[in-house]
Enzyme design. Structure first.
Site, PDB file in Angstrom:
ATOM      1  N   HIS A  78      -4.312   1.134   7.569  1.00  0.00           N
ATOM      2  CA  HIS A  78      -2.693   1.903   7.630  1.00  0.00           C
ATOM      3  C   HIS A  78      -2.712   3.017   6.766  1.00  0.00           C
ATOM      4  O   HIS A  78      -2.230   4.240   6.949  1.00  0.00           O
ATOM      5  CB  HIS A  78      -1.703   0.632   7.310  1.00  0.00           C
ATOM      6  N   GLU A  79      -3.216   2.654   5.464  1.00  0.00           N
ATOM      7  CA  GLU A  79      -3.325   3.874   4.551  1.00  0.00           C
ATOM      8  C   GLU A  79      -4.228   4.932   4.828  1.00  0.00           C
ATOM      9  O   GLU A  79      -3.703   6.006   4.505  1.00  0.00           O
ATOM     10  CB  GLU A  79      -3.516   3.069   3.042  1.00  0.00           C
ATOM     11  N   GLY A 112       0.951  -1.086   0.124  1.00  0.00           N
ATOM     12  CA  GLY A 112       0.012  -0.006  -0.122  1.00  0.00           C
ATOM     13  C   GLY A 112       0.762   1.172   0.077  1.00  0.00           C
ATOM     14  O   GLY A 112       1.847   1.157   0.418  1.00  0.00           O
ATOM     15  N   HIS A 163      -2.550   7.435   7.131  1.00  0.00           N
ATOM     16  CA  HIS A 163      -1.745   8.038   6.479  1.00  0.00           C
ATOM     17  C   HIS A 163      -2.345   9.558   6.003  1.00  0.00           C
ATOM     18  O   HIS A 163      -1.785  10.797   5.956  1.00  0.00           O
ATOM     19  CB  HIS A 163      -0.965   7.702   5.189  1.00  0.00           C
ATOM     20  N   CYS A 207       6.231   0.019   7.545  1.00  0.00           N
ATOM     21  CA  CYS A 207       5.949   1.295   6.800  1.00  0.00           C
ATOM     22  C   CYS A 207       7.053   1.835   6.052  1.00  0.00           C
ATOM     23  O   CYS A 207       7.743   1.710   6.204  1.00  0.00           O
ATOM     24  CB  CYS A 207       5.349   2.379   7.519  1.00  0.00           C
ATOM     25  N   LEU A 208       6.701   2.125   4.492  1.00  0.00           N
ATOM     26  CA  LEU A 208       7.537   2.563   3.938  1.00  0.00           C
ATOM     27  C   LEU A 208       8.240   3.791   4.083  1.00  0.00           C
ATOM     28  O   LEU A 208       9.459   3.995   3.655  1.00  0.00           O
ATOM     29  CB  LEU A 208       6.995   2.569   2.274  1.00  0.00           C
ATOM     30  N   GLN A 233       3.022   9.984   1.441  1.00  0.00           N
ATOM     31  CA  GLN A 233       4.197   9.241   1.542  1.00  0.00           C
ATOM     32  C   GLN A 233       5.092   9.632   0.119  1.00  0.00           C
ATOM     33  O   GLN A 233       6.502   9.361   0.176  1.00  0.00           O
ATOM     34  CB  GLN A 233       4.142   7.631   1.394  1.00  0.00           C
TER      35      GLN A 233
HETATM   36 ZN    ZN Z   1       2.779   3.491   5.874  1.00  0.00          ZN
END
Ligand code: ZN
Length: 188
Positions: free
Chosen positions: A141-142, A46, A145, A99-100, A51
């Site tokens: 999670h997304e 995701g 963000h 998480c990226l 991000q």
């Molecule tokens: Zn993330």
């Protein structure tokens, strides 16, 4: 299409509420295509627009579940309804996420088992997905963000402190840091 640098925790766009998409124009189509490329290159399941430095309410996801169903799409201006949290003990193996924007780290976090996603697609068509399990986790999670919340902000003791230490150890937590999938190799 292009792979975009992924912003790391400390970058202000990750920590403030994103604004609604007003229209699906050429710029948004390019952004979404680049987000899919970036998610694939990372790789990740995701990716939310903040991000990649864009404070708009849009995320992409790509996940194959345990029944081999492939979930891939884009959610524009999503809403999310979640089931109550179970109160039993956290299973650190099954419930750890990453998480990226906090690359290479993983911490356990309780998420709702079900999440109803309501959003529009790139044609402006509304859709709904009643997600369970890991897909529900991805959506939560997304979605977070888009409200400027990272999963590490939600961790229970003692994991929250461990995450703070990891951020410090990596010298993150200040503006201007990013990594580029395909160029920067992460230790995981
Ligand atoms: Zn993330």
């Amino acid at each position: 299409m292009a792979v975009l640098p992924i912003r790391i925790t400390g970058e202000p766009v990750l920590h403030r509420r994103a604004v609604p998409v007003e229209s699906v124009d050429e710029a948004l189509l390019t952004l979404v295509a680049d987000m899919f490329d970036t998610m694939e290159a990372a790789p990740g399941v995701g990716l939310a627009a903040p991000q990649v430095g864009v404070g708009l309410r849009v995320f992409v996801y790509d996940w194959t579940d345990e029944h081999d169903v492939h979930w891939r799409g884009v959610a524009v201006n999503p809403e999310l309804l979640v089931s109550p949290l179970e109160l039993d003990e956290l299973d650190e193996d099954d419930e750890s996420e990453g998480c990226l924007s906090v690359p290479g780290e993983r911490f356990p976090l309780r998420r709702a088992e079900r999440a109803l996603l309501r959003a529009t697609d790139l044609d402006g068509e509304p859709f709904e997905i009643d997600a369970r399990g890991w897909l529900a986790r991805i959506f939560q999670h997304e979605y977070d963000h888009l409200d400027g919340v990272l999963y590490v902000d939600r961790l229970a003791h003692p994991h929250g402190r461990a995450a703070q230490k990891a951020v410090k150890r990596n010298s993150w937590g200040s503006p201007g840091q990013s990594w580029l999938p395909g160029r920067d190799h992460l230790e995981d």
